[in-house]
Design a protein around this motif. Sequence first.
Motif, PDB file in Angstrom:
ATOM      1  N   TYR A 183      33.754  45.115  36.790  1.00  0.00           N
ATOM      2  CA  TYR A 183      34.109  43.896  37.514  1.00  0.00           C
ATOM      3  C   TYR A 183      34.749  44.285  38.832  1.00  0.00           C
ATOM      4  CZ  TYR A 183      38.756  44.913  35.509  1.00  0.00           C
ATOM      5  OH  TYR A 183      39.929  45.522  35.136  1.00  0.00           O
ATOM      6  N   ALA A 184      35.005  43.278  39.667  1.00  0.00           N
ATOM      7  CA  ALA A 184      35.649  43.525  40.956  1.00  0.00           C
ATOM      8  C   ALA A 184      36.648  42.403  41.246  1.00  0.00           C
ATOM      9  CB  ALA A 184      34.612  43.609  42.076  1.00  0.00           C
ATOM     10  N   PHE A 185      37.709  42.769  41.954  1.00  0.00           N
ATOM     11  CA  PHE A 185      38.715  41.814  42.416  1.00  0.00           C
ATOM     12  C   PHE A 185      38.911  42.008  43.916  1.00  0.00           C
ATOM     13  CE2 PHE A 185      40.727  41.490  38.057  1.00  0.00           C
ATOM     14  CZ  PHE A 185      40.659  40.106  37.966  1.00  0.00           C
ATOM     15  N   TYR A 186      39.336  40.928  44.585  1.00  0.00           N
ATOM     16  CA  TYR A 186      39.737  41.103  45.980  1.00  0.00           C
ATOM     17  C   TYR A 186      40.972  40.268  46.267  1.00  0.00           C
ATOM     18  CZ  TYR A 186      37.857  36.632  47.837  1.00  0.00           C
ATOM     19  OH  TYR A 186      37.620  35.320  48.129  1.00  0.00           O
ATOM     20  N   ALA A 187      41.649  40.636  47.359  1.00  0.00           N
ATOM     21  CA  ALA A 187      42.854  39.936  47.792  1.00  0.00           C
ATOM     22  C   ALA A 187      42.510  39.153  49.059  1.00  0.00           C
ATOM     23  CB  ALA A 187      43.978  40.927  48.057  1.00  0.00           C
ATOM     24  N   PRO A 188      42.226  37.858  48.944  1.00  0.00           N
ATOM     25  CA  PRO A 188      41.846  37.065  50.125  1.00  0.00           C
ATOM     26  C   PRO A 188      42.913  37.084  51.214  1.00  0.00           C
ATOM     27  CG  PRO A 188      41.437  35.844  48.096  1.00  0.00           C
ATOM     28  CD  PRO A 188      42.216  37.059  47.710  1.00  0.00           C
ATOM     29  N   ASP A 189      44.180  37.102  50.815  1.00  0.00           N
ATOM     30  CA  ASP A 189      45.292  37.199  51.762  1.00  0.00           C
ATOM     31  C   ASP A 189      45.723  38.659  51.822  1.00  0.00           C
ATOM     32  OD1 ASP A 189      47.653  37.171  53.189  1.00  0.00           O
ATOM     33  OD2 ASP A 189      48.455  35.396  52.201  1.00  0.00           O
ATOM     34  N   LYS A 190      45.436  39.318  52.924  1.00  0.00           N
ATOM     35  CA  LYS A 190      45.698  40.760  52.984  1.00  0.00           C
ATOM     36  C   LYS A 190      47.176  41.107  52.980  1.00  0.00           C
ATOM     37  CE  LYS A 190      45.172  41.145  58.031  1.00  0.00           C
ATOM     38  NZ  LYS A 190      44.349  41.783  59.094  1.00  0.00           N
ATOM     39  N   THR A 191      48.050  40.127  53.155  1.00  0.00           N
ATOM     40  CA  THR A 191      49.494  40.380  53.074  1.00  0.00           C
ATOM     41  C   THR A 191      49.999  40.311  51.635  1.00  0.00           C
ATOM     42  OG1 THR A 191      50.140  38.061  53.371  1.00  0.00           O
ATOM     43  CG2 THR A 191      49.778  39.377  55.363  1.00  0.00           C
ATOM     44  N   LYS A 192      49.110  39.931  50.707  1.00  0.00           N
ATOM     45  CA  LYS A 192      49.496  39.793  49.300  1.00  0.00           C
ATOM     46  C   LYS A 192      48.506  40.579  48.447  1.00  0.00           C
ATOM     47  CE  LYS A 192      51.510  35.231  50.169  1.00  0.00           C
ATOM     48  NZ  LYS A 192      51.455  33.774  49.866  1.00  0.00           N
ATOM     49  N   ARG A 193      48.708  41.896  48.397  1.00  0.00           N
ATOM     50  CA  ARG A 193      47.756  42.828  47.801  1.00  0.00           C
ATOM     51  C   ARG A 193      47.431  42.482  46.357  1.00  0.00           C
ATOM     52  NH1 ARG A 193      44.384  45.117  45.549  1.00  0.00           N
ATOM     53  NH2 ARG A 193      43.968  47.349  45.367  1.00  0.00           N
ATOM     54  N   TRP A 194      48.389  41.978  45.581  1.00  0.00           N
ATOM     55  CA  TRP A 194      48.168  41.801  44.153  1.00  0.00           C
ATOM     56  C   TRP A 194      47.981  40.335  43.751  1.00  0.00           C
ATOM     57  CZ3 TRP A 194      46.460  45.849  41.846  1.00  0.00           C
ATOM     58  CH2 TRP A 194      46.812  47.108  42.351  1.00  0.00           C
ATOM     59  N   GLU A 195      47.705  39.464  44.725  1.00  0.00           N
ATOM     60  CA  GLU A 195      47.276  38.108  44.404  1.00  0.00           C
ATOM     61  C   GLU A 195      45.754  38.105  44.483  1.00  0.00           C
ATOM     62  OE1 GLU A 195      49.243  34.945  46.445  1.00  0.00           O
ATOM     63  OE2 GLU A 195      51.244  35.721  45.994  1.00  0.00           O
ATOM     64  N   LEU A 196      45.140  38.313  43.330  1.00  0.00           N
ATOM     65  CA  LEU A 196      43.721  38.658  43.279  1.00  0.00           C
ATOM     66  C   LEU A 196      42.841  37.513  42.786  1.00  0.00           C
ATOM     67  CD1 LEU A 196      44.112  42.187  41.651  1.00  0.00           C
ATOM     68  CD2 LEU A 196      43.848  41.659  44.083  1.00  0.00           C
ATOM     69  N   LYS A 197      41.601  37.559  43.251  1.00  0.00           N
ATOM     70  CA  LYS A 197      40.565  36.677  42.745  1.00  0.00           C
ATOM     71  C   LYS A 197      39.348  37.534  42.408  1.00  0.00           C
ATOM     72  CE  LYS A 197      41.893  32.486  45.261  1.00  0.00           C
ATOM     73  NZ  LYS A 197      41.426  31.416  46.190  1.00  0.00           N
ATOM     74  N   GLU A 198      38.601  37.087  41.399  1.00  0.00           N
ATOM     75  CA  GLU A 198      37.387  37.832  41.047  1.00  0.00           C
ATOM     76  C   GLU A 198      36.410  37.812  42.218  1.00  0.00           C
ATOM     77  OE1 GLU A 198      35.689  37.982  37.065  1.00  0.00           O
ATOM     78  OE2 GLU A 198      37.203  36.511  36.466  1.00  0.00           O
ATOM     79  N   TYR A 199      35.727  38.926  42.382  1.00  0.00           N
ATOM     80  CA  TYR A 199      34.850  39.144  43.534  1.00  0.00           C
ATOM     81  C   TYR A 199      33.439  39.401  43.028  1.00  0.00           C
ATOM     82  CZ  TYR A 199      33.005  41.537  47.720  1.00  0.00           C
ATOM     83  OH  TYR A 199      32.260  41.932  48.805  1.00  0.00           O
ATOM     84  N   ILE A 200      32.471  38.725  43.608  1.00  0.00           N
ATOM     85  CA  ILE A 200      31.065  38.945  43.242  1.00  0.00           C
ATOM     86  C   ILE A 200      30.517  40.056  44.131  1.00  0.00           C
ATOM     87  CG2 ILE A 200      28.806  37.904  42.954  1.00  0.00           C
ATOM     88  CD1 ILE A 200      31.017  36.777  41.141  1.00  0.00           C
ATOM     89  N   ALA A 201      30.320  41.211  43.538  1.00  0.00           N
ATOM     90  CA  ALA A 201      29.875  42.383  44.307  1.00  0.00           C
ATOM     91  C   ALA A 201      28.381  42.299  44.608  1.00  0.00           C
ATOM     92  CB  ALA A 201      30.179  43.658  43.523  1.00  0.00           C
ATOM     93  N   THR A 202      28.017  42.623  45.840  1.00  0.00           N
ATOM     94  CA  THR A 202      26.612  42.685  46.233  1.00  0.00           C
ATOM     95  C   THR A 202      26.038  44.059  45.873  1.00  0.00           C
ATOM     96  OG1 THR A 202      27.072  43.574  48.433  1.00  0.00           O
ATOM     97  CG2 THR A 202      27.138  41.168  48.177  1.00  0.00           C
ATOM     98  N   GLU A 203      24.738  44.203  46.003  1.00  0.00           N
ATOM     99  CA  GLU A 203      24.116  45.508  45.763  1.00  0.00           C
ATOM    100  C   GLU A 203      24.651  46.549  46.740  1.00  0.00           C
ATOM    101  OE1 GLU A 203      19.884  45.389  45.689  1.00  0.00           O
ATOM    102  OE2 GLU A 203      19.781  43.907  44.059  1.00  0.00           O
ATOM    103  N   GLU A 204      24.881  46.131  47.981  1.00  0.00           N
ATOM    104  CA  GLU A 204      25.418  47.055  48.985  1.00  0.00           C
ATOM    105  C   GLU A 204      26.839  47.479  48.629  1.00  0.00           C
ATOM    106  OE1 GLU A 204      22.083  44.848  50.672  1.00  0.00           O
ATOM    107  OE2 GLU A 204      23.921  44.188  49.647  1.00  0.00           O
ATOM    108  N   ASP A 205      27.635  46.532  48.124  1.00  0.00           N
ATOM    109  CA  ASP A 205      28.996  46.846  47.693  1.00  0.00           C
ATOM    110  C   ASP A 205      28.983  47.894  46.583  1.00  0.00           C
ATOM    111  OD1 ASP A 205      30.029  44.909  49.411  1.00  0.00           O
ATOM    112  OD2 ASP A 205      30.122  43.376  47.852  1.00  0.00           O
ATOM    113  N   LEU A 206      28.111  47.678  45.603  1.00  0.00           N
ATOM    114  CA  LEU A 206      28.069  48.586  44.457  1.00  0.00           C
ATOM    115  C   LEU A 206      27.526  49.958  44.851  1.00  0.00           C
ATOM    116  CD1 LEU A 206      26.923  46.224  41.563  1.00  0.00           C
ATOM    117  CD2 LEU A 206      29.225  47.005  42.148  1.00  0.00           C
ATOM    118  N   ALA A 207      26.590  49.992  45.785  1.00  0.00           N
ATOM    119  CA  ALA A 207      26.099  51.284  46.270  1.00  0.00           C
ATOM    120  C   ALA A 207      27.226  52.052  46.931  1.00  0.00           C
ATOM    121  CB  ALA A 207      24.943  51.071  47.246  1.00  0.00           C
ATOM    122  N   PHE A 208      28.057  51.345  47.689  1.00  0.00           N
ATOM    123  CA  PHE A 208      29.234  51.961  48.316  1.00  0.00           C
ATOM    124  C   PHE A 208      30.158  52.529  47.246  1.00  0.00           C
ATOM    125  CE2 PHE A 208      33.754  51.260  49.101  1.00  0.00           C
ATOM    126  CZ  PHE A 208      33.985  52.008  50.253  1.00  0.00           C
ATOM    127  N   ALA A 209      30.532  51.714  46.264  1.00  0.00           N
ATOM    128  CA  ALA A 209      31.495  52.150  45.249  1.00  0.00           C
ATOM    129  C   ALA A 209      30.937  53.281  44.388  1.00  0.00           C
ATOM    130  CB  ALA A 209      31.890  50.961  44.374  1.00  0.00           C
TER     131      ALA A 209
END
Length: 274
Positions: A183-209
């Motif tokens: 799975y993936a999470f992201y922080a929409p507000d970059k000043t709040k690193r641990w306020e997370l929402k689930e993130y739908i990873a693209t094929e390009e994202d997964l190739a990167f990771a």
Amino acid sequence: MKTILFITDLYYKAKGRLYYEEDLFLTSKLREDFKLVICHPEDIEDFEKNFDLIVFRNAGPIANFKDKYQEFRKRILSNNLKTYNSFNGKADMNGKEYLIDLTNKKFPVIPTIDTLNSFEKLPNATTYVIKPKDGADSIGMKFLSKDEVFEQVRSDNKDTLIQPLINFEYEVSFYFIDKQFQYAFYAPDKTKRWELKEYIATEEDLAFAKRFIEWNNLNWGIQRVDACRTKEGELLLVELEDLNPYLSLLELKDGTCNNFIEALKKSLHKAIEA
């Protein structure tokens, strides 16, 4: 039932994270398949020989018990201890040196150096970030101008990382068990690193990771690929956490969490049987 020594510091205070809640939840699930005992990271040696597998989880920054951690690493080899994660990783479990190696190999990573003699490898920036190689949780991190960097960092000191401060859109983390994306999470507000929402990873994202997961080539374990999305849309590696990544399990939807737990149980059995 196989036995697990589960390493965690339930009382470590981490900004934005509740270690004890995550690990009490995780151990409650693992007890369904294993006999399990919780152990503080500084007490491993007293118990390690009596278990089939040592699971190293939310133990806090190893800088807090650096000597005991290094002794533990030595005993893994000398006493043939089975651990989870496997300790053949090349990333955070060995400190932050790998960020320099990846920079030199032209991987998509925030450019990183450890000596003023290599400053020309960094792009020009208004602000630079310096932090200790063995740091974690922003311990020892400073934000400095170029002049301040040259004033505060000795040219012969290789214990400090130097990076340009990246003006990014958001941070995103990709979680893997062994080499399988979970799975993936992201922080929409970059000043709040641990306020997370689930993130739908693209094929390009997964190739990167997956590029970093393949590079690290752990025998088994949980890894978290932390990246930032630049203003230009590029993903850059922030860190590859291959020692004891916080999982934000309690933020997951039930189905995703259950799938993760089942995948983890299978991986733990694989590690024991290897």
